[in-house]
Design a protein around this motif. Structure first.
Motif, PDB file in Angstrom:
ATOM      1  N   ARG A 120      21.888   9.571  63.660  1.00 50.45           N
ATOM      2  CA  ARG A 120      22.519  10.848  63.310  1.00 50.45           C
ATOM      3  C   ARG A 120      22.500  11.040  61.804  1.00 50.45           C
ATOM      4  O   ARG A 120      22.785  10.109  61.046  1.00 50.45           O
ATOM      5  N   GLN A 121      22.153  12.276  61.378  1.00 54.28           N
ATOM      6  CA  GLN A 121      22.191  12.604  59.958  1.00 54.28           C
ATOM      7  C   GLN A 121      22.222  14.123  59.789  1.00 54.28           C
ATOM      8  O   GLN A 121      21.852  14.870  60.702  1.00 54.28           O
ATOM      9  N   PRO A 122      22.672  14.601  58.611  1.00 54.03           N
ATOM     10  CA  PRO A 122      22.674  16.051  58.357  1.00 54.03           C
ATOM     11  C   PRO A 122      21.245  16.582  58.230  1.00 54.03           C
ATOM     12  O   PRO A 122      20.399  15.967  57.574  1.00 54.03           O
ATOM     13  N   VAL A 123      20.998  17.737  58.857  1.00 54.07           N
ATOM     14  CA  VAL A 123      19.692  18.391  58.800  1.00 54.07           C
ATOM     15  C   VAL A 123      19.903  19.899  58.793  1.00 54.07           C
ATOM     16  O   VAL A 123      20.657  20.417  59.642  1.00 54.07           O
ATOM     17  N   TRP A 124      19.288  20.612  57.862  1.00 52.75           N
ATOM     18  CA  TRP A 124      19.303  22.075  57.820  1.00 52.75           C
ATOM     19  C   TRP A 124      20.721  22.646  57.878  1.00 52.75           C
ATOM     20  O   TRP A 124      20.998  23.602  58.596  1.00 52.75           O
ATOM     21  N   GLY A 125      21.621  22.024  57.148  1.00 54.46           N
ATOM     22  CA  GLY A 125      22.983  22.529  57.106  1.00 54.46           C
ATOM     23  C   GLY A 125      23.831  22.174  58.306  1.00 54.46           C
ATOM     24  O   GLY A 125      24.984  22.620  58.411  1.00 54.46           O
ATOM     25  N   GLY A 126      23.311  21.359  59.213  1.00 52.38           N
ATOM     26  CA  GLY A 126      24.059  20.948  60.396  1.00 52.38           C
ATOM     27  C   GLY A 126      23.997  19.452  60.589  1.00 52.38           C
ATOM     28  O   GLY A 126      23.610  18.696  59.692  1.00 52.38           O
ATOM     29  N   ASP A 127      24.354  19.000  61.759  1.00 48.53           N
ATOM     30  CA  ASP A 127      24.380  17.584  62.093  1.00 48.53           C
ATOM     31  C   ASP A 127      23.467  17.368  63.294  1.00 48.53           C
ATOM     32  O   ASP A 127      23.679  17.958  64.357  1.00 48.53           O
ATOM     33  N   MET A 128      22.441  16.525  63.124  1.00 44.35           N
ATOM     34  CA  MET A 128      21.468  16.288  64.200  1.00 44.35           C
ATOM     35  C   MET A 128      21.532  14.836  64.641  1.00 44.35           C
ATOM     36  O   MET A 128      21.635  13.921  63.818  1.00 44.35           O
ATOM     37  N   ALA A 129      21.476  14.633  65.949  1.00 42.24           N
ATOM     38  CA  ALA A 129      21.518  13.284  66.514  1.00 42.24           C
ATOM     39  C   ALA A 129      20.405  13.129  67.543  1.00 42.24           C
ATOM     40  O   ALA A 129      20.149  14.040  68.350  1.00 42.24           O
ATOM     41  N   PHE A 130      19.730  11.979  67.487  1.00 37.99           N
ATOM     42  CA  PHE A 130      18.700  11.624  68.461  1.00 37.99           C
ATOM     43  C   PHE A 130      19.151  10.372  69.203  1.00 37.99           C
ATOM     44  O   PHE A 130      19.820   9.509  68.627  1.00 37.99           O
ATOM     45  N   GLY A 131      18.748  10.250  70.457  1.00 43.86           N
ATOM     46  CA  GLY A 131      19.086   9.063  71.219  1.00 43.86           C
ATOM     47  C   GLY A 131      18.025   8.747  72.252  1.00 43.86           C
ATOM     48  O   GLY A 131      17.334   9.651  72.753  1.00 43.86           O
ATOM     49  N   ALA A 132      17.879   7.460  72.573  1.00 40.35           N
ATOM     50  CA  ALA A 132      16.927   7.037  73.599  1.00 40.35           C
ATOM     51  C   ALA A 132      17.479   5.794  74.285  1.00 40.35           C
ATOM     52  O   ALA A 132      18.126   4.950  73.656  1.00 40.35           O
ATOM     53  N   VAL A 133      17.210   5.687  75.596  1.00 46.05           N
ATOM     54  CA  VAL A 133      17.665   4.545  76.387  1.00 46.05           C
ATOM     55  C   VAL A 133      16.544   4.135  77.339  1.00 46.05           C
ATOM     56  O   VAL A 133      15.911   4.993  77.976  1.00 46.05           O
ATOM     57  N   LEU A 134      16.311   2.839  77.440  1.00 47.70           N
ATOM     58  CA  LEU A 134      15.414   2.269  78.440  1.00 47.70           C
ATOM     59  C   LEU A 134      16.192   1.206  79.208  1.00 47.70           C
ATOM     60  O   LEU A 134      16.802   0.316  78.599  1.00 47.70           O
ATOM     61  N   LYS A 135      16.165   1.283  80.545  1.00 46.04           N
ATOM     62  CA  LYS A 135      16.925   0.345  81.368  1.00 46.04           C
ATOM     63  C   LYS A 135      16.093  -0.083  82.570  1.00 46.04           C
ATOM     64  O   LYS A 135      15.306   0.712  83.098  1.00 46.04           O
ATOM     65  N   GLN A 136      16.309  -1.313  82.988  1.00 45.82           N
ATOM     66  CA  GLN A 136      15.757  -1.778  84.265  1.00 45.82           C
ATOM     67  C   GLN A 136      16.757  -2.734  84.892  1.00 45.82           C
ATOM     68  O   GLN A 136      17.353  -3.572  84.209  1.00 45.82           O
ATOM     69  N   GLN A 137      16.950  -2.592  86.193  1.00 42.74           N
ATOM     70  CA  GLN A 137      17.782  -3.542  86.918  1.00 42.74           C
ATOM     71  C   GLN A 137      17.168  -3.812  88.285  1.00 42.74           C
ATOM     72  O   GLN A 137      16.544  -2.931  88.881  1.00 42.74           O
ATOM     73  N   ARG A 138      17.362  -5.022  88.745  1.00 43.51           N
ATOM     74  CA  ARG A 138      16.836  -5.416  90.054  1.00 43.51           C
ATOM     75  C   ARG A 138      17.922  -6.154  90.803  1.00 43.51           C
ATOM     76  O   ARG A 138      18.391  -7.218  90.364  1.00 43.51           O
ATOM     77  N   GLU A 139      18.342  -5.596  91.920  1.00 45.74           N
ATOM     78  CA  GLU A 139      19.318  -6.234  92.793  1.00 45.74           C
ATOM     79  C   GLU A 139      18.578  -6.900  93.952  1.00 45.74           C
ATOM     80  O   GLU A 139      17.639  -6.315  94.506  1.00 45.74           O
ATOM     81  N   TYR A 140      19.006  -8.089  94.296  1.00 47.68           N
ATOM     82  CA  TYR A 140      18.337  -8.769  95.406  1.00 47.68           C
ATOM     83  C   TYR A 140      19.318  -9.665  96.144  1.00 47.68           C
ATOM     84  O   TYR A 140      20.235 -10.234  95.559  1.00 47.68           O
ATOM     85  N   SER A 141      19.104  -9.764  97.459  1.00 51.15           N
ATOM     86  CA  SER A 141      19.917 -10.603  98.329  1.00 51.15           C
ATOM     87  C   SER A 141      19.009 -11.299  99.322  1.00 51.15           C
ATOM     88  O   SER A 141      18.165 -10.648  99.969  1.00 51.15           O
ATOM     89  N   LEU A 142      19.156 -12.605  99.444  1.00 51.08           N
ATOM     90  CA  LEU A 142      18.496 -13.371 100.493  1.00 51.08           C
ATOM     91  C   LEU A 142      19.524 -13.587 101.593  1.00 51.08           C
ATOM     92  O   LEU A 142      20.492 -14.335 101.421  1.00 51.08           O
ATOM     93  N   VAL A 143      19.323 -12.924 102.728  1.00 51.22           N
ATOM     94  CA  VAL A 143      20.308 -12.891 103.800  1.00 51.22           C
ATOM     95  C   VAL A 143      19.917 -13.906 104.876  1.00 51.22           C
ATOM     96  O   VAL A 143      18.746 -14.021 105.245  1.00 51.22           O
ATOM     97  N   ARG A 144      20.923 -14.625 105.385  1.00 51.76           N
ATOM     98  CA  ARG A 144      20.657 -15.571 106.469  1.00 51.76           C
ATOM     99  C   ARG A 144      21.829 -15.557 107.440  1.00 51.76           C
ATOM    100  O   ARG A 144      22.990 -15.565 107.046  1.00 51.76           O
ATOM    101  N   GLU A 145      21.486 -15.553 108.740  1.00 54.67           N
ATOM    102  CA  GLU A 145      22.495 -15.598 109.798  1.00 54.67           C
ATOM    103  C   GLU A 145      22.163 -16.744 110.741  1.00 54.67           C
ATOM    104  O   GLU A 145      21.072 -16.789 111.328  1.00 54.67           O
ATOM    105  N   ASP A 146      23.093 -17.682 110.891  1.00 54.35           N
ATOM    106  CA  ASP A 146      22.932 -18.822 111.806  1.00 54.35           C
ATOM    107  C   ASP A 146      23.885 -18.629 112.980  1.00 54.35           C
ATOM    108  O   ASP A 146      25.099 -18.824 112.864  1.00 54.35           O
TER     109      ASP A 146
END
Length: 677
Positions: free
Chosen positions: A220-246
């Motif tokens: 974020r910084q002042p630009v052209w008499g105003g306040d400008m903000a840039f943002g970026a996000v990169l995410k990855q998630q992996r859920e896993y379950s090894l299921v067993r029934e005896d």
């Protein structure tokens, strides 16, 4: 274009008249003047030894952090009630609590509670966390490790950097690790006839772990008499379950399964705010988001194999332009928002290699939406503030691969909020609002989780629910730092979103659909109680409790029941004991909630957890270092699921079997180390 014509019911009209009468009374009574902005310096929080800005915000009297709903498309309703350096965090991929955890308490210059500002984003109170403006580089490193007595392990590493320049601010954050899902684990599963005779008994394992990685940056910084903000996000998630029934009854046997899901998210956003002299302020917001999901579910026995795969790509583009203006006791906001959302979903299910026909298994949904909004806030006198506004939404949904190719929707959503301070330390808030739910694109497409016994068909005829909401809130501040907030709410709902049957390929499937009108009543309380006033120095009790009653007519049985998924009761209580002379902080958290019931077309599922008790000990030898030892779920309460399974459509077919499943991960022990620099 179809227009929604659902109007208020007679009870709603009567309650609106009651609120209006109370406001007229308030106009004629003298009262204590509540300031628009209340400032809290670090000394206000010092006795509680906060580590992060989140710890500090949790101690604000009469305030509770609200995240907003990041699943809502567009901007309205997605943001929380916290500002950082006067700027609203607009990311959908990073929650308010996560952002506050990244800010160390030593970075905070002060915190403001804001009431009746030009843009409150739908909240009665906002908190503004203002960081110190010294020209320097601030950082925070966090390491955490966890383990259960079953041997499952988790870990987390995080780095947060803030570079404060003369006019600019750069924030960079990265995290990586693995989480243990506490509501799954190891236990038993059994099926019984309605009279209790066992049909199948087994030992059951359904542990779940989640790997995650995230990288984000904001500038974020002042630009052209105003306040400008840039943002970026990169995410990855992996859920896993090894299921067993005896299975050990009626005869030894075994089966195995797999639940795996990968989600990738990307976000880029731009905010620009510029004063235009005496004409007010312009605010421009734009965001581009992409989410990819790939979920696989598999069950295997000696004679049977079932495999499902659900893949989807969701893209969202949003642009918003708002104008804010203040003149004396009047504050105005007007603007327009446009959004384009696209979902492409592909789903398959095979049983022993043979494909099963699923409705809407290959679907593309596109939404083009525009929303116009206007809000006026008027400080009638020093003790009475009213806000009136409305939003008008128009949208067109286009389906490919379904039976209903085009749907046009339009809704008017008025809102009225009035705040009155009848005496010092007291505040009353009256809210009347029309809320229109938002369709979840995933409900248009089929989805399957074989190990959880859930198969959902898509439904392109789904419409959003409409709610007329009436709320009365009382906030009481006392003992210098204590507060109590009580809210009573009534919601009149039409087009309730619940479960309906869908028929395809000679079979019937469960789907999300509309089932008529209903209502929801709620009583909620939250409190902050420093107990120094009664001789318990250093002890603080924070908590919240919700009682809820909902009612809708079941389309299968014709009987009244609660709305699917609503819980009648929930509570959470946190007790901390600060010992600053020893640099120690001790804490205990207690939580419980009632049974959550899901009414599917051929079964009723009830899920609940036992009482959850968490503890921690935190040691801060210096302002830079913090060591926390914690134990979650100390009493090792389990997670339970009970299913009443019918031989056909519920309401016309008899009860066939009852299934009971109990899972437990046991206590989770961990160590967290934080270093600020």
């Amino acid at each position: 274009m179809r227009r929604d014509g659902v109007g208020p019911n007679q009870p709603e009209t009567a309650m609106l008249r009651t609120i209006l009468a109370l406001l007229l009374i308030a106009l004629s009574l003298p009262a204590f003047a509540q300031e628009g902005v209340t400032r809290y310096p670090p000394s206000y929080f010092a006795a509680n030894q906060p580590t992060t800005a989140l710890d500090m915000v949790a101690l604000l009297p009469g305030f509770r952090v609200q995240e907003g709903d990041s699943d809502i498309r567009g901007f309205s309703g997605t943001v929380g009630n916290v500002l950082i350096d006067g700027q609203l965090p607009t990311s959908k991929e990073e929650g308010v609590e996560d952002l506050l955890r990244r800010i160390s308490a030593s970075q905070v210059d002060h915190i403001e509670l804001i009431r009746a500002a030009a843009d409150m984003h739908g909240y009665a109170v906002l908190a503004n966390v203002v960081r110190k403006q010294d020209l320097s580089l601030h950082g925070r490193v966090e390491l955490e490790g966890t383990v259960t007595h079953f041997g499952s392990t988790g870990h987390r590493m995080a780095l947060n950097l803030t570079r404060q320049g003369a006019e600019s601010v750069l924030d960079v954050s990265a995290s990586y690790g693995r989480e243990i899902e506490g509501s799954r684990g190891f236990g038993t599963r059994g099926r019984f006839l309605p009279d209790g005779t066992p049909v199948r008994l087994s030992a059951y394992a359904f542990p779940e772990l989640k790997n995650f990685a995230e990288l984000s940056a904001a500038y974020r910084q002042p630009v052209w008499g105003g306040d400008m903000a840039f943002g970026a996000v990169l995410k990855q998630q992996r859920e896993y379950s090894l299921v067993r029934e005896d299975i050990y009854f009626p005869a030894p046997a075994s089966s195995s399964g797999l639940e795996s899901g990968r989600v990738r998210n990307g976000e880029a956003r731009l905010d620009y705010k510029r004063p235009i002299g005496a004409w007010g302020t312009l605010n421009l917001f734009a965001v581009h988001r992409v989410e990819e999901q790939d979920e696989v579910s598999q069950t295997m026995t000696v004679i049977d194999t079932e495999i499902s795969r659900d893949r989807s790509t969701h893209r969202e583009d949003v642009g918003r332009l708002a104008w804010q203006y203040q003149s004396g006791d009047w504050q105005l906001e007007n603007g327009v928002e446009g959004a384009i959302n696209v979902l492409h979903s592909r789903n398959t299910l095979t049983q022993n290699g043979a494909p099963v026909i699923l409705p809407a298994s290959n679907l593309r949904v596109e939404e083009r939406r525009a929303e116009f909004f206007s809000t006026a806030t008027w400080r009638i006198n020093p003790v009475l503030v009213t806000e009136m506004g409305a939003r008008y939404e128009v949208s067109t949904l286009t389906h490919r691969g379904g039976t209903n190719p085009v749907k046009d929707l339009s809704f008017l959503k008025p809102r009225w909020l009035t705040t009155w301070n009848p005496a010092e330390g007291h505040e009353l808030r009256f809210l009347a609002e029309r809320v229109v739910g938002q369709l979840d694109f995933q409900d248009f497409a089929s989805s399957t989780s074989l190990n959880s016994n859930v198969i959902n068909a898509g439904n392109q005829n789904l419409e959003p629910d409409r709610t007329t909401l009436l709320s009365l809130t009382w906030e009481y501040r006392f003992w210098q730092r204590a507060s109590l907030t009580l809210e009573a709410r009534r919601e009149f709902i039409s087009h309730v979103v619940d479960n309906i049957p869908v028929f395809s390929g000679g079979r019937f499937f469960n789907a999300v659909g509309n089932i008529g009108g209903g209502r929801r009543d709620m009583l909620a309380a939250n409190w902050i109680l420093p107990l120094d006033e009664i001789g318990l120095s250093g002890v603080t009790v924070n908590g919240e409790m919700t009682l809820q009653y909902t009612e809708v007519r079941d389309p299968a049985t014709g009987q009244k029941r609660r709305i699917d998924g609503d819980k009648p009761f929930a509570t959470e209580i946190d007790v901390t004991y600060d010992l600053p002379e020893y640099d120690l902080r001790l804490g205990v958290s207690f939580g419980t909630d009632a049974h959550k019931r899901e009414y599917r077309i051929n079964e009723v599922t009830d899920t609940h957890r036992g009482v959850k008790l968490d503890t921690f000990v935190e040691y801060k030898p210096t302002p830079e270092w913090a060591f926390r030892i914690f134990a979650d779920n100390v009493v090792q309460s389990g997670s339970f699921r009970d299913r009443e399974i019918y031989s056909g459509l519920r309401g016309s077919a008899p009860l066939s079997q009852v299934e009971h499943r109990a899972l437990n991960n046991g206590a989770i022990f961990g160590l967290n180390i934080q270093r600020n620099f």
